[in-house]
Enzyme design. Structure first.
Site, PDB file in Angstrom:
ATOM      1  CG  HIS A 195      -0.249   0.088   2.541  1.00 33.36           C
ATOM      2  ND1 HIS A 195       0.130   1.287   3.106  1.00 33.36           N
ATOM      3  CD2 HIS A 195       0.131  -0.869   3.411  1.00 33.36           C
ATOM      4  CE1 HIS A 195       0.706   1.068   4.270  1.00 33.36           C
ATOM      5  NE2 HIS A 195       0.727  -0.242   4.483  1.00 33.36           N
ATOM      6  CB  CYS A 211       1.137  -3.385   5.569  1.00 33.75           C
ATOM      7  SG  CYS A 211      -0.422  -4.103   6.135  1.00 33.75           S
TER       8      CYS A 211
END
Length: 241
Positions: A195, A211
């Site tokens: 992301h 992440c």
């Protein structure tokens, strides 16, 4: 004595041999001049000042990134493919903080990434099940337990509408940034994402809660290049210098 007929026969054989030799030479020359197969051209990247300039996207204003303050090796660039995987494969090398997208011609698009702190990393093989521009952020229950201030973004599932309710609305301050690519393994959501992030200073470091984060401009670029269902490998074994 050699007769006239013998001389004529010998001359004919000599001429035939010369003709065959000429044909063989012509055939060889033709093969040598055959054009090489057309190769897929590599993408040409603009200079960093343009790659990381301010951009308006999806109604949101993404600020310029001070790329001069980021190690050049973490800038987006085309490099030799270090993996040998088939084109379209995404590879995250946690040892070097690089994400590679394998391209044709044994090349790869490389991006610098930020990774999870020790104890929160994920590794293995999976697929990019789906991807989303300007996604909502739904912090998992485990994260809310660790950080109670995130409770206002808690998410509930509505079985009637089959939608997740709550979460943080899309925006430049949303932790998932401008784009999110969702990693699944064996058909299940791993809860880890590729992301975007406005926190450019975290690129090349391990500071997030698991992440894989990219500069927003890089996340947009990667999003456009990666197809859903693309394979992804997260490893520390590439040993890139």
């Amino acid at each position: 004595m050699i007769s006239r007929r013998s001389l004529l026969t010998a001359a004919s054989v000599s001429l035939a041999a010369t003709a065959l030799a000429a044909c063989s030479e012509t055939t060889t020359t033709s093969r040598e001049l055959r054009p090489e197969p057309v190769r897929t051209p590599l993408p040409e990247l603009p200079p960093p000042a343009l790659m990381y300039a301010a951009v308006k996207d999806g109604g949101h204003q993404i600020p310029a990134v001070p790329f001069e303050k980021i190690d050049k090796r973490f800038h987006r660039q085309v490099v030799a493919d270090p993996s040998g995987e088939r084109p379209g494969t995404v590879i995250v090398d946690t040892g070097s903080h690089f994400l590679h997208l394998v391209l044709p011609g044994r090349r790869a698009m490389r991006y610098g990434v930020g990774l999870g702190r020790q104890g929160f990393e994920w590794s293995g093989e999976g697929v990019i099940e789906w991807k989303q521009p300007w996604p909502k952020w739904h912090p998992p229950a485990e994260m809310i337990e660790r950080q109670p201030n995130l409770k206002k973004y808690a998410t509930t599932y509505d079985p009637v509408t089959k939608q997740w309710l709550g979460g943080m609305e899309p925006g430049i301050s949303n932790p998932l940034g401008a784009r999110a690519l969702y990693i699944y393994q064996n058909g299940k959501d791993t809860l880890y994402r590729l992301h975007g992030s406005p926190e450019w200073w975290t690129i090349g470091k391990s500071v997030s809660s698991g992440c894989v984060r990219l500069i927003n401009q890089d996340a947009i670029d990667l999003y456009e290049r990666v197809a859903p269902k693309s394979p992804i490998i997260v490893t520390s074994g590439l040993r890139i210098t």
